[in-house]
Design a protein around this motif. Structure first.
Motif, PDB file in Angstrom:
ATOM      1  N   SER A 232       0.832  -1.209   0.000  1.00  0.00           N
ATOM      2  CA  SER A 232       0.000   0.000   0.000  1.00  0.00           C
ATOM      3  C   SER A 232       0.863   1.254   0.000  1.00  0.00           C
ATOM      4  CB  SER A 232      -0.928  -0.011   1.215  1.00  0.00           C
ATOM      5  OG  SER A 232      -1.682   1.179   1.281  1.00  0.00           O
ATOM      6  N   GLU A 233       1.921   1.262   0.777  1.00  0.00           N
ATOM      7  CA  GLU A 233       2.787   2.442   0.829  1.00  0.00           C
ATOM      8  C   GLU A 233       3.565   2.630  -0.471  1.00  0.00           C
ATOM      9  OE1 GLU A 233       5.244   2.135   4.257  1.00  0.00           O
ATOM     10  OE2 GLU A 233       3.574   2.217   5.681  1.00  0.00           O
ATOM     11  N   LEU A 234       3.896   1.540  -1.148  1.00  0.00           N
ATOM     12  CA  LEU A 234       4.605   1.632  -2.422  1.00  0.00           C
ATOM     13  C   LEU A 234       3.656   1.789  -3.610  1.00  0.00           C
ATOM     14  CD1 LEU A 234       7.306  -1.144  -1.878  1.00  0.00           C
ATOM     15  CD2 LEU A 234       7.680   1.320  -1.895  1.00  0.00           C
ATOM     16  N   SER A 263      10.977  -8.014   7.739  1.00  0.00           N
ATOM     17  CA  SER A 263      10.579  -6.897   6.887  1.00  0.00           C
ATOM     18  C   SER A 263      11.450  -6.808   5.645  1.00  0.00           C
ATOM     19  CB  SER A 263      10.640  -5.588   7.670  1.00  0.00           C
ATOM     20  OG  SER A 263      11.959  -5.346   8.146  1.00  0.00           O
ATOM     21  N   GLY A 264      12.740  -7.138   5.779  1.00  0.00           N
ATOM     22  CA  GLY A 264      13.611  -7.163   4.607  1.00  0.00           C
ATOM     23  C   GLY A 264      13.236  -8.275   3.640  1.00  0.00           C
ATOM     24  N   VAL A 265      12.831  -9.423   4.184  1.00  0.00           N
ATOM     25  CA  VAL A 265      12.395 -10.522   3.322  1.00  0.00           C
ATOM     26  C   VAL A 265      11.126 -10.128   2.572  1.00  0.00           C
ATOM     27  CG1 VAL A 265      11.545 -12.893   3.320  1.00  0.00           C
ATOM     28  CG2 VAL A 265      13.491 -12.272   4.759  1.00  0.00           C
ATOM     29  N   ALA A 266      10.197  -9.468   3.257  1.00  0.00           N
ATOM     30  CA  ALA A 266       8.968  -9.025   2.601  1.00  0.00           C
ATOM     31  C   ALA A 266       9.273  -8.014   1.500  1.00  0.00           C
ATOM     32  CB  ALA A 266       8.018  -8.425   3.637  1.00  0.00           C
ATOM     33  N   ALA A 267      10.175  -7.068   1.767  1.00  0.00           N
ATOM     34  CA  ALA A 267      10.534  -6.084   0.744  1.00  0.00           C
ATOM     35  C   ALA A 267      11.210  -6.747  -0.451  1.00  0.00           C
ATOM     36  CB  ALA A 267      11.450  -5.026   1.349  1.00  0.00           C
ATOM     37  N   ALA A 268      12.058  -7.758  -0.196  1.00  0.00           N
ATOM     38  CA  ALA A 268      12.715  -8.468  -1.293  1.00  0.00           C
ATOM     39  C   ALA A 268      11.700  -9.234  -2.141  1.00  0.00           C
ATOM     40  CB  ALA A 268      13.774  -9.417  -0.735  1.00  0.00           C
ATOM     41  N   CYS A 269      10.703  -9.819  -1.520  1.00  0.00           N
ATOM     42  CA  CYS A 269       9.667 -10.540  -2.272  1.00  0.00           C
ATOM     43  C   CYS A 269       8.857  -9.580  -3.136  1.00  0.00           C
ATOM     44  CB  CYS A 269       8.773 -11.310  -1.322  1.00  0.00           C
ATOM     45  SG  CYS A 269       9.582 -12.688  -0.481  1.00  0.00           S
ATOM     46  N   LEU A 270       8.540  -8.402  -2.613  1.00  0.00           N
ATOM     47  CA  LEU A 270       7.823  -7.412  -3.409  1.00  0.00           C
ATOM     48  C   LEU A 270       8.676  -6.916  -4.568  1.00  0.00           C
ATOM     49  CD1 LEU A 270       6.087  -5.268  -0.624  1.00  0.00           C
ATOM     50  CD2 LEU A 270       4.962  -6.779  -2.258  1.00  0.00           C
ATOM     51  N   TYR A 271       9.964  -6.705  -4.314  1.00  0.00           N
ATOM     52  CA  TYR A 271      10.850  -6.248  -5.390  1.00  0.00           C
ATOM     53  C   TYR A 271      10.979  -7.316  -6.477  1.00  0.00           C
ATOM     54  CZ  TYR A 271      15.178  -5.028  -7.793  1.00  0.00           C
ATOM     55  OH  TYR A 271      16.121  -4.739  -8.755  1.00  0.00           O
ATOM     56  N   THR A 272      11.089  -8.585  -6.055  1.00  0.00           N
ATOM     57  CA  THR A 272      11.198  -9.667  -7.023  1.00  0.00           C
ATOM     58  C   THR A 272       9.921  -9.806  -7.845  1.00  0.00           C
ATOM     59  OG1 THR A 272      12.650 -10.823  -5.462  1.00  0.00           O
ATOM     60  CG2 THR A 272      11.760 -12.103  -7.293  1.00  0.00           C
ATOM     61  N   THR A 285      14.239   2.027  -2.998  1.00  0.00           N
ATOM     62  CA  THR A 285      12.886   2.373  -2.557  1.00  0.00           C
ATOM     63  C   THR A 285      12.278   1.260  -1.725  1.00  0.00           C
ATOM     64  OG1 THR A 285      12.582   3.708  -4.550  1.00  0.00           O
ATOM     65  CG2 THR A 285      10.600   3.074  -3.335  1.00  0.00           C
ATOM     66  N   ALA A 286      12.443   0.021  -2.193  1.00  0.00           N
ATOM     67  CA  ALA A 286      11.900  -1.112  -1.436  1.00  0.00           C
ATOM     68  C   ALA A 286      12.626  -1.290  -0.111  1.00  0.00           C
ATOM     69  CB  ALA A 286      12.000  -2.388  -2.274  1.00  0.00           C
ATOM     70  N   ALA A 287      13.916  -1.027  -0.083  1.00  0.00           N
ATOM     71  CA  ALA A 287      14.669  -1.164   1.167  1.00  0.00           C
ATOM     72  C   ALA A 287      14.286  -0.070   2.159  1.00  0.00           C
ATOM     73  CB  ALA A 287      16.169  -1.127   0.879  1.00  0.00           C
ATOM     74  N   ASN A 288      14.044   1.124   1.665  1.00  0.00           N
ATOM     75  CA  ASN A 288      13.675   2.222   2.570  1.00  0.00           C
ATOM     76  C   ASN A 288      12.327   1.977   3.240  1.00  0.00           C
ATOM     77  OD1 ASN A 288      16.023   3.594   1.946  1.00  0.00           O
ATOM     78  ND2 ASN A 288      15.074   4.860   0.359  1.00  0.00           N
ATOM     79  N   PRO A 294      19.913  -1.863   1.071  1.00  0.00           N
ATOM     80  CA  PRO A 294      19.785  -2.608  -0.195  1.00  0.00           C
ATOM     81  C   PRO A 294      20.580  -3.898  -0.217  1.00  0.00           C
ATOM     82  CG  PRO A 294      20.082  -0.266  -0.619  1.00  0.00           C
ATOM     83  CD  PRO A 294      20.307  -0.461   0.841  1.00  0.00           C
ATOM     84  N   VAL A 295      21.680  -3.964   0.543  1.00  0.00           N
ATOM     85  CA  VAL A 295      22.475  -5.199   0.600  1.00  0.00           C
ATOM     86  C   VAL A 295      21.647  -6.330   1.206  1.00  0.00           C
ATOM     87  CG1 VAL A 295      24.564  -6.250   1.528  1.00  0.00           C
ATOM     88  CG2 VAL A 295      24.603  -3.870   0.761  1.00  0.00           C
ATOM     89  N   THR A 296      20.900  -6.016   2.263  1.00  0.00           N
ATOM     90  CA  THR A 296      20.027  -7.022   2.885  1.00  0.00           C
ATOM     91  C   THR A 296      18.965  -7.492   1.908  1.00  0.00           C
ATOM     92  OG1 THR A 296      20.393  -5.996   5.041  1.00  0.00           O
ATOM     93  CG2 THR A 296      18.493  -7.450   4.832  1.00  0.00           C
ATOM     94  N   LEU A 297      18.401  -6.560   1.156  1.00  0.00           N
ATOM     95  CA  LEU A 297      17.368  -6.916   0.183  1.00  0.00           C
ATOM     96  C   LEU A 297      17.943  -7.775  -0.937  1.00  0.00           C
ATOM     97  CD1 LEU A 297      14.554  -4.645  -1.058  1.00  0.00           C
ATOM     98  CD2 LEU A 297      15.959  -5.801  -2.755  1.00  0.00           C
ATOM     99  N   ARG A 298      19.154  -7.431  -1.416  1.00  0.00           N
ATOM    100  CA  ARG A 298      19.739  -8.183  -2.541  1.00  0.00           C
ATOM    101  C   ARG A 298      20.062  -9.614  -2.156  1.00  0.00           C
ATOM    102  NH1 ARG A 298      22.290  -3.244  -3.883  1.00  0.00           N
ATOM    103  NH2 ARG A 298      24.115  -3.797  -2.629  1.00  0.00           N
ATOM    104  N   ALA A 299      20.411  -9.855  -0.883  1.00  0.00           N
ATOM    105  CA  ALA A 299      20.745 -11.218  -0.473  1.00  0.00           C
ATOM    106  C   ALA A 299      19.539 -12.140  -0.647  1.00  0.00           C
ATOM    107  CB  ALA A 299      21.210 -11.221   0.986  1.00  0.00           C
ATOM    108  N   THR A 300      18.379 -11.686  -0.241  1.00  0.00           N
ATOM    109  CA  THR A 300      17.166 -12.494  -0.417  1.00  0.00           C
ATOM    110  C   THR A 300      16.765 -12.557  -1.889  1.00  0.00           C
ATOM    111  OG1 THR A 300      16.446 -11.799   1.791  1.00  0.00           O
ATOM    112  CG2 THR A 300      14.788 -12.782   0.347  1.00  0.00           C
ATOM    113  N   TYR A 301      16.972 -11.461  -2.618  1.00  0.00           N
ATOM    114  CA  TYR A 301      16.610 -11.439  -4.035  1.00  0.00           C
ATOM    115  C   TYR A 301      17.415 -12.471  -4.822  1.00  0.00           C
ATOM    116  CZ  TYR A 301      16.444  -9.808  -8.849  1.00  0.00           C
ATOM    117  OH  TYR A 301      16.317  -9.743 -10.219  1.00  0.00           O
TER     118      TYR A 301
END
Length: 313
Positions: A232-234, A263-272, A285-288, A294-301
């Motif tokens: 919703s926020e994005l 929360s980082g896993v959820a953001a990575a799933c949305l980005y993917t 944007t997804a990490a913020n 972004p490093v945390t997000l990329r690991a899950t991605y």
């Protein structure tokens, strides 16, 4: 042929009471006079025969205790666990009709009454902490159940003597966060710390004490709880959220997200999921939105891409 005698007196009395209940004027069975009601009895005006002594009004007895109002309320506010006295204390209000000496007198009464409401230091701490809890739950638009549960946790912490040497602000923030965790409401500790008056260290110390001493029924946070709010926020379409939910199920089944920030896993799933349908969404944007790097997000991605390679890459 034998006939059964009829009880005339009983029949006449029954007919009279029935007619009085239906507001139909019926003569007195003794003297043919007309009955009249006085107080709780109905008697004949001529002979004085008591026709009925059961006169109870079963309707509501409305009365208003407020000034200049027609609202038919005769009860106060409901009991609540978010106040130190459960909301049972009396409030001395203000009236514009009082002037001069009476107004000063009621001002002194109101001041003394407010002082008498809080008689111990324990109650004073509850008033301060419950005010902070109500402020936090109002800022996050949390339901009243979360507010009441947080106040109950604070009472339990007081009973176990966990507040000694720790800040009230930290316990108020920790109780709100713990109530959210127990009710499966997706709120991170960092989000609460941003609005709370406590520091992150105070909140962590209070939450650790709560979880250790009270044995809270708290399990790992499911990353899927963050998906609706982040989407919703994005301003992401519903199909991205649906695809991200499938990614979360996949990560849970493969145990990839163990030990990672939910929360980082959820953001990575949305980005993917956004990359899958070609929606423009950057990693920053997804990490913020999840308050991770972004490093945390990329690991899950990258782990997700190993499971489901993107056809355009």
């Amino acid at each position: 042929m034998n006939s059964t005698p009829v009880n005339t007196e009983k029949r006449d009395k029954t007919n009279t009471e029935t007619s009085l209940a239906t507001d139909t004027p019926v003569p007195c069975p003794e003297c043919d006079g007309y009955p009249k009601s006085t107080g709780e009895e109905t008697i004949c005006g001529d002979c004085g025969l008591v026709l009925s002594e059961y006169r109870i009004d079963h309707g509501p007895e409305w009365r208003s205790l407020a000034d200049n109002t027609t609202n038919p309320k005769r009860t106060g506010a409901p009991l609540t666990r978010s106040r130190h006295d459960r909301g049972l204390s009396t409030e001395i209000g203000r009236s514009i009709r009082l002037t001069g000496r009476k107004q000063r007198q009621f001002a002194r009464l109101r001041r003394q009454h407010n002082r008498a409401r809080i008689s111990t230091k324990r109650e004073r701490n509850q008033v301060y902490a419950f005010t902070e809890i109500r402020r936090l739950t109002g800022a996050f638009s949390l339901p009243e159940q979360i507010r009441d549960d947080a106040c109950s946790l604070f009472r339990s912490a007081q009973s176990e003597d966990l507040l000694r040497g720790r800040s009230l602000e930290g316990f108020a923030a920790a109780c709100v966060y713990a109530a959210c965790r127990v009710a499966d409401v997706a709120r991170t500790a960092e989000e609460i710390t941003e609005i709370a008056k406590a520091t992150p260290a105070e909140q962590r110390a209070a939450y650790t004490a709560l979880n250790r001493e009270l044995g809270l029924p708290i399990g790992p946070i499911n990353p899927a709880q963050y998906l609706p709010r982040f989407a919703s926020e994005l301003e992401l379409p519903s199909d991205i959220e649906r695809c991200a939910r499938e990614y979360v199920s996949m990560i849970t089944a493969q145990e990839i997200g163990a030990g990672r920030n939910p929360s980082g896993v959820a953001a990575a799933c949305l980005y993917t999921a956004a990359r899958d349908i070609g929606f423009e969404l950057t990693q920053q944007t997804a990490a913020n939105i999840a308050d991770v790097t972004p490093v945390t997000l990329r690991a899950t991605y990258h782990d997700l891409r190993e499971l489901t390679p993107l056809s355009t890459e």
